[in-house]
Design a protein around this motif. Sequence first.
Motif, PDB file in Angstrom:
ATOM      1  N   ARG A 169     -19.383 -48.901 -35.010  1.00  0.00           N
ATOM      2  CA  ARG A 169     -19.626 -50.007 -34.080  1.00  0.00           C
ATOM      3  C   ARG A 169     -21.108 -50.360 -34.014  1.00  0.00           C
ATOM      4  NH1 ARG A 169     -20.761 -49.252 -28.778  1.00  0.00           N
ATOM      5  NH2 ARG A 169     -19.747 -47.200 -28.754  1.00  0.00           N
ATOM      6  N   LEU A 170     -21.980 -49.366 -33.964  1.00  0.00           N
ATOM      7  CA  LEU A 170     -23.401 -49.653 -33.816  1.00  0.00           C
ATOM      8  C   LEU A 170     -24.029 -50.154 -35.115  1.00  0.00           C
ATOM      9  CD1 LEU A 170     -24.586 -46.806 -31.428  1.00  0.00           C
ATOM     10  CD2 LEU A 170     -23.821 -49.128 -30.897  1.00  0.00           C
ATOM     11  N   LEU A 171     -23.581 -49.640 -36.255  1.00  0.00           N
ATOM     12  CA  LEU A 171     -24.072 -50.173 -37.522  1.00  0.00           C
ATOM     13  C   LEU A 171     -23.653 -51.632 -37.684  1.00  0.00           C
ATOM     14  CD1 LEU A 171     -23.370 -47.145 -39.890  1.00  0.00           C
ATOM     15  CD2 LEU A 171     -25.629 -47.994 -39.202  1.00  0.00           C
ATOM     16  N   SER A 172     -22.410 -51.941 -37.330  1.00  0.00           N
ATOM     17  CA  SER A 172     -21.931 -53.322 -37.384  1.00  0.00           C
ATOM     18  C   SER A 172     -22.738 -54.212 -36.438  1.00  0.00           C
ATOM     19  CB  SER A 172     -20.457 -53.372 -37.032  1.00  0.00           C
ATOM     20  OG  SER A 172     -19.973 -54.690 -37.018  1.00  0.00           O
ATOM     21  N   THR A 173     -23.030 -53.698 -35.255  1.00  0.00           N
ATOM     22  CA  THR A 173     -23.837 -54.448 -34.293  1.00  0.00           C
ATOM     23  C   THR A 173     -25.204 -54.774 -34.866  1.00  0.00           C
ATOM     24  OG1 THR A 173     -22.743 -53.556 -32.330  1.00  0.00           O
ATOM     25  CG2 THR A 173     -25.018 -54.268 -32.062  1.00  0.00           C
ATOM     26  N   ALA A 174     -25.852 -53.780 -35.468  1.00  0.00           N
ATOM     27  CA  ALA A 174     -27.197 -53.986 -36.006  1.00  0.00           C
ATOM     28  C   ALA A 174     -27.201 -55.035 -37.113  1.00  0.00           C
ATOM     29  CB  ALA A 174     -27.762 -52.662 -36.527  1.00  0.00           C
ATOM     30  N   ARG A 175     -26.244 -54.956 -38.032  1.00  0.00           N
ATOM     31  CA  ARG A 175     -26.180 -55.944 -39.119  1.00  0.00           C
ATOM     32  C   ARG A 175     -25.940 -57.346 -38.571  1.00  0.00           C
ATOM     33  NH1 ARG A 175     -22.214 -54.578 -43.840  1.00  0.00           N
ATOM     34  NH2 ARG A 175     -23.834 -55.214 -45.289  1.00  0.00           N
ATOM     35  N   SER A 176     -25.035 -57.433 -37.593  1.00  0.00           N
ATOM     36  CA  SER A 176     -24.698 -58.733 -37.016  1.00  0.00           C
ATOM     37  C   SER A 176     -25.908 -59.336 -36.293  1.00  0.00           C
ATOM     38  CB  SER A 176     -23.520 -58.583 -36.043  1.00  0.00           C
ATOM     39  OG  SER A 176     -22.395 -58.026 -36.691  1.00  0.00           O
ATOM     40  N   TYR A 177     -26.629 -58.504 -35.574  1.00  0.00           N
ATOM     41  CA  TYR A 177     -27.796 -58.975 -34.828  1.00  0.00           C
ATOM     42  C   TYR A 177     -28.883 -59.477 -35.781  1.00  0.00           C
ATOM     43  CZ  TYR A 177     -31.732 -58.945 -31.569  1.00  0.00           C
ATOM     44  OH  TYR A 177     -32.826 -59.303 -30.824  1.00  0.00           O
ATOM     45  N   LEU A 178     -29.139 -58.742 -36.847  1.00  0.00           N
ATOM     46  CA  LEU A 178     -30.134 -59.190 -37.826  1.00  0.00           C
ATOM     47  C   LEU A 178     -29.709 -60.494 -38.496  1.00  0.00           C
ATOM     48  CD1 LEU A 178     -31.031 -55.742 -39.394  1.00  0.00           C
ATOM     49  CD2 LEU A 178     -32.667 -57.302 -38.340  1.00  0.00           C
ATOM     50  N   PHE A 179     -28.430 -60.582 -38.853  1.00  0.00           N
ATOM     51  CA  PHE A 179     -27.937 -61.831 -39.441  1.00  0.00           C
ATOM     52  C   PHE A 179     -28.156 -62.995 -38.479  1.00  0.00           C
ATOM     53  CE2 PHE A 179     -24.695 -65.079 -39.736  1.00  0.00           C
ATOM     54  CZ  PHE A 179     -24.745 -65.442 -41.069  1.00  0.00           C
ATOM     55  N   ASN A 180     -27.799 -62.801 -37.217  1.00  0.00           N
ATOM     56  CA  ASN A 180     -27.952 -63.881 -36.236  1.00  0.00           C
ATOM     57  C   ASN A 180     -29.403 -64.316 -36.097  1.00  0.00           C
ATOM     58  OD1 ASN A 180     -25.231 -63.980 -35.713  1.00  0.00           O
ATOM     59  ND2 ASN A 180     -25.384 -63.427 -33.560  1.00  0.00           N
ATOM     60  N   GLN A 181     -30.336 -63.380 -36.224  1.00  0.00           N
ATOM     61  CA  GLN A 181     -31.749 -63.740 -36.106  1.00  0.00           C
ATOM     62  C   GLN A 181     -32.195 -64.620 -37.279  1.00  0.00           C
ATOM     63  OE1 GLN A 181     -33.320 -62.978 -33.125  1.00  0.00           O
ATOM     64  NE2 GLN A 181     -31.188 -62.367 -32.823  1.00  0.00           N
ATOM     65  N   VAL A 182     -31.705 -64.305 -38.481  1.00  0.00           N
ATOM     66  CA  VAL A 182     -32.009 -65.163 -39.635  1.00  0.00           C
ATOM     67  C   VAL A 182     -31.383 -66.538 -39.448  1.00  0.00           C
ATOM     68  CG1 VAL A 182     -31.602 -65.493 -42.113  1.00  0.00           C
ATOM     69  CG2 VAL A 182     -32.298 -63.253 -41.252  1.00  0.00           C
ATOM     70  N   LEU A 183     -30.125 -66.576 -39.041  1.00  0.00           N
ATOM     71  CA  LEU A 183     -29.451 -67.855 -38.838  1.00  0.00           C
ATOM     72  C   LEU A 183     -30.140 -68.666 -37.744  1.00  0.00           C
ATOM     73  CD1 LEU A 183     -27.256 -69.919 -39.272  1.00  0.00           C
ATOM     74  CD2 LEU A 183     -25.665 -68.456 -37.981  1.00  0.00           C
ATOM     75  N   ALA A 184     -30.564 -68.017 -36.663  1.00  0.00           N
ATOM     76  CA  ALA A 184     -31.263 -68.716 -35.587  1.00  0.00           C
ATOM     77  C   ALA A 184     -32.536 -69.375 -36.099  1.00  0.00           C
ATOM     78  CB  ALA A 184     -31.588 -67.746 -34.455  1.00  0.00           C
ATOM     79  N   ALA A 185     -33.267 -68.680 -36.974  1.00  0.00           N
ATOM     80  CA  ALA A 185     -34.492 -69.249 -37.539  1.00  0.00           C
ATOM     81  C   ALA A 185     -34.179 -70.468 -38.394  1.00  0.00           C
ATOM     82  CB  ALA A 185     -35.224 -68.189 -38.356  1.00  0.00           C
ATOM     83  N   ARG A 186     -33.071 -70.437 -39.105  1.00  0.00           N
ATOM     84  CA  ARG A 186     -32.727 -71.569 -39.966  1.00  0.00           C
ATOM     85  C   ARG A 186     -32.122 -72.722 -39.169  1.00  0.00           C
ATOM     86  NH1 ARG A 186     -31.124 -70.084 -46.045  1.00  0.00           N
ATOM     87  NH2 ARG A 186     -31.227 -72.357 -46.033  1.00  0.00           N
ATOM     88  N   VAL A 187     -31.456 -72.431 -38.062  1.00  0.00           N
ATOM     89  CA  VAL A 187     -31.041 -73.521 -37.178  1.00  0.00           C
ATOM     90  C   VAL A 187     -32.281 -74.190 -36.593  1.00  0.00           C
ATOM     91  CG1 VAL A 187     -29.858 -74.091 -35.020  1.00  0.00           C
ATOM     92  CG2 VAL A 187     -28.798 -72.511 -36.643  1.00  0.00           C
ATOM     93  N   ALA A 188     -33.247 -73.385 -36.200  1.00  0.00           N
ATOM     94  CA  ALA A 188     -34.468 -73.925 -35.606  1.00  0.00           C
ATOM     95  C   ALA A 188     -35.241 -74.808 -36.577  1.00  0.00           C
ATOM     96  CB  ALA A 188     -35.352 -72.787 -35.107  1.00  0.00           C
ATOM     97  N   ASP A 189     -35.254 -74.440 -37.874  1.00  0.00           N
ATOM     98  CA  ASP A 189     -36.008 -75.269 -38.829  1.00  0.00           C
ATOM     99  C   ASP A 189     -35.126 -76.302 -39.544  1.00  0.00           C
ATOM    100  OD1 ASP A 189     -34.690 -74.013 -40.979  1.00  0.00           O
ATOM    101  OD2 ASP A 189     -36.375 -72.732 -41.484  1.00  0.00           O
TER     102      ASP A 189
END
Length: 352
Positions: free
Chosen positions: A195-215
Amino acid sequence: MTEFELLGPCAAGPALGRAVLKATAEDFQVDEVLDIPLAGEGEHLWLWVEKRNLNTEEAARRLAKAAGVPLRTVSYAGLKDRQALTRQWFSLHLPGKADPDLRAAENETLSILKVARHKRKLQRGAHAANGFTLRLTALQADREALDARLKQLSQTGVPNYFGTQRFGFQGGNVHDARQWAERQALPEQRNVRSRLLSTARSYLFNQVLAARVADGTWNQAQVGDLLAFTDSRSFFPAGEAECSDPRLAVLDLHPTGPMWGEGDSPAAGAIHALEQNVGAALAPLGQWLAKAGMAHERRILRLPIGGLAWHYPEPDILQLEFVLPAGCFATVVVRELVDLLPAGHTDSPCVF
């Protein structure tokens, strides 16, 4: 942590109003789409199960107990929401055994709708998609604006964020993952570790996606991107020619973001730099995932919404119907429309 911290900005514009989701289980219905012809014979018993306000793991435990078999012999394709009305497949491994009496597993929260034998067990991730029927109640929004936004989303898709469900109440799973990552240690319990490994991967992915939504590049292929088709786990690099592929415009092909693991990102140019910058800001999490032996994978940044249809059964209710690929979240579609309010309240947004 807030929803914005866990996911990132919306792409379609400000919320058009407010509504309640999941006032009842029937307001959030999920049907697993599994295109596997069953043989009608074999040592695996497949069950089409309807669950109301019951999570997948608890349903599996009840089926195992009723059948008198170990939990490990019960399989399912994917996890479904607890606070919902869901229909999904399970399989029981019963070599040399007759069909068990499973009535003890059934009550108002679980019903077995179909039973069939098959030669193989149900594999995780075997389902192709999930069909959703959502009812947004206590709706406070302009209907014309909603109709226009929904037409827009049907053509553009939405950012393919992992939903807040992935991160636990108020992002508690992210907090726990960070604590383990700071020590570069792993929980001993397998389910907690997963559960925690999945959480970490998902959170990092969301941060990359958030940066690309922003730009503004989340739905535009860039040179150096890695592209993938909607239902494929393989990907390929984008050069000038690939960035003009007509399949991008019809939402068949998409830019991808990293699911962190061992090795460097195979993206190139500015995309590689963006992903490296996000990774550097959250370095302990990325290092923790690599140390755990996670493989570097990719996930599409853009989520196409299949068969999107909607109507208003009552003036203050919007009903949505659509299909999403497996592993994608219906709530990220809703957040592009309205702010969600707690059931029974209409004066303040939900706190995630």
